[in-house]
Enzyme design. Structure first.
Site, mmCIF file in Angstrom:
data_model
loop_
_atom_site.group_PDB
_atom_site.id
_atom_site.type_symbol
_atom_site.label_atom_id
_atom_site.label_comp_id
_atom_site.label_asym_id
_atom_site.label_seq_id
_atom_site.Cartn_x
_atom_site.Cartn_y
_atom_site.Cartn_z
ATOM 1 N N GLU A 194 1.348 -3.812 11.536
ATOM 2 C CA GLU A 194 0.487 -1.857 11.160
ATOM 3 C C GLU A 194 0.734 -1.395 12.082
ATOM 4 O OE1 GLU A 194 -1.350 -1.834 8.656
ATOM 5 O OE2 GLU A 194 -2.303 -4.366 7.795
ATOM 6 N N HIS B 229 3.239 -2.012 6.793
ATOM 7 C CA HIS B 229 2.144 -1.351 6.265
ATOM 8 C C HIS B 229 2.117 -0.204 7.613
ATOM 9 C CE1 HIS B 229 -0.213 -4.336 3.744
ATOM 10 N NE2 HIS B 229 0.443 -4.943 4.043
ATOM 11 N N HIS C 293 0.804 -0.989 -0.164
ATOM 12 C CA HIS C 293 0.083 0.099 0.048
ATOM 13 C C HIS C 293 1.605 0.560 -0.230
ATOM 14 C CE1 HIS C 293 -3.260 -2.691 1.836
ATOM 15 N NE2 HIS C 293 -3.162 -3.162 0.733
HETATM 16 ZN ZN ZN Z 1 -1.635 -0.980 4.098
#
Ligand code: ZN
Length: 384
Positions: free
Chosen positions: A334, A258, A165
């Site tokens: 994350e 991420h 991402h």
């Molecule tokens: Zn992500």
């Protein structure tokens, strides 16, 4: 004097809707061929000393509306140091940023950017070091290389990859920290890791989305972390080439890095709910997570994603696909766009430097669980 706003550069994203004196109304542009948007990055020029009100009007329709409450925008005067704008507020779908720029060229972004130019600086510097191998695993749809660095010569195959991402730039700051530690000739943890593991490090899985200023998708609007069950040359060559490279050498340990828009904490997501989950995988994942929590005050296990029920895992994501495919220990890390609420920093919020420290702690945790990873890998191969 006229205020000028521009985003026609590497990772830029904004659209000017209207300007009325010191108030500027803006919108974030959607990822190409997609409805996702949340990443912004623009230059604000000609406004030194003026009390500005910048309003991003389309936040309610963004990918993660819960990302805006308690969020503070990032500001840089020199494109190196990024601080938080204290007077950032969110109401009725509008993010309002009030600031008085001290100079005539200032930069605003959702998080400290990690440009493709910086990516190339990083790859070039690390690839030149002794004991580091470079390979391009394939090409993106825009023709950019999927860069992979190989470090160490041990038996355990460890894969670190980030920025599926592209708007989650903290993930590549994490990578910069991981690579600096892994390549340090004198760091004792790195020396043992290089002896016991072969690392394959992909600092940026989505160079096209990164350069285009996307939040979540590649050049054709595809979310790469929903492609791992069936990647294709047409839609997701970035995943196809990485998964093929993994199939060739195998995976013992994998981290997919991420950022999370809404949750103000660092956390891991695992592979619960995959069809062939083993007690060994579950135990080693928990061991890594608990170890990291002891080592880093910036990591915690209380907040995170909901854990899927048995058999209910989404197998299109890399962490679940790799755990099922290789029986390995894989995880999604994350980091927050906002801050770690347990250890907040009013000036910087969550930041590049803190992402780099967390990378270092993750490698310390991997080092700490090496005996278990190795011992049980041996017994697993003997059993087979
Ligand atoms: Zn992500």
């Amino acid at each position: 004097m006229t205020i000028t706003i521009s985003s026609a550069f590497d990772a830029g994203n904004i659209r000017v809707v209207s300007q009325d004196g010191d108030r500027v109304d803006l919108e974030i542009v959607k990822d190409h061929m997609s409805d996702f948007y949340q990443w912004f990055h623009f230059r604000l020029a000609g406004a030194a000393g003026r009390d500005l009100t910048l309003r991003i009007l389309n936040c309610a329709g963004s990918a993660y509306p819960h990302g805006w409450p308690d969020y503070r925008a990032c500001l840089s005067l020199d494109r190196e140091e990024w601080v938080r704008v204290a007077d950032t507020s969110y109401a009725d779908g509008i993010l309002t940023v009030k600031l008085t720029p001290p100079t005539d060229c200032v930069w605003l972004a959702y998080f400290a950017p990690f440009s493709m130019e910086r990516h190339h600086d990083l790859i070039t510097a690390i690839a030149a070091l002794d004991g580091v191998g470079y390979s391009s695993l394939g090409k993106s749809l825009d023709g950019q290389d999927i860069d992979c660095l190989t470090i160490g010569d041990g038996d355990l195959n460890a894969w670190l990859y980030a920025r599926q991402h592209p708007g989650e730039t903290m993930a590549e700051w994490w990578m910069e920290g991981a690579l600096e530690k892994l390549c340090d000739p004198e760091d004792p943890v790195a020396r043992v890791l290089r002896r016991e593991c072969t690392f394959r490090v992909i600092p940026n899985m989505n160079p096209d989305g990164s350069r285009r200023g996307h939040l979540r998708t590649n050049a054709v609007g595809v979310n790469l972390n929903r492609e791992w069950h069936a990647p294709s040359a047409e839609k997701s060559p970035e995943v196809l080439c990485v998964r093929n490279a993994m199939d060739k050498v195998g995976v013992d340990f994998a981290m997919d890095v991420h950022g999370d828009e809404a949750i103000p904490a660092n956390f891991l997501a695992g592979f619960e709910g995959i069809p062939s989950i083993t007690e060994r995988q579950t135990r080693l994942f928990k061991l890594f997570s608990d170890t990291l929590e002891r080592l880093s005050p910036d990591f915690q296990t209380a907040q995170g994603y909901e854990i899927p029920a048995p058999g209910q895992a989404n197998m299109s994501m890399s962490t679940t696909q790799l755990a099922e495919r290789f029986g390995c220990v894989s995880m999604t890390l994350e980091m927050p766009f906002k801050d770690n609420i347990n250890l907040p920093d009013p000036v910087y919020g969550w930041s590049p430097q803190r992402s780099k420290y967390l990378a270092s702690a993750c490698l310390d945790a991997l080092h700490a669980i090496l005996p278990e990873l190795k011992a049980e890998r041996k017994s697993a191969s003997r059993a087979a």
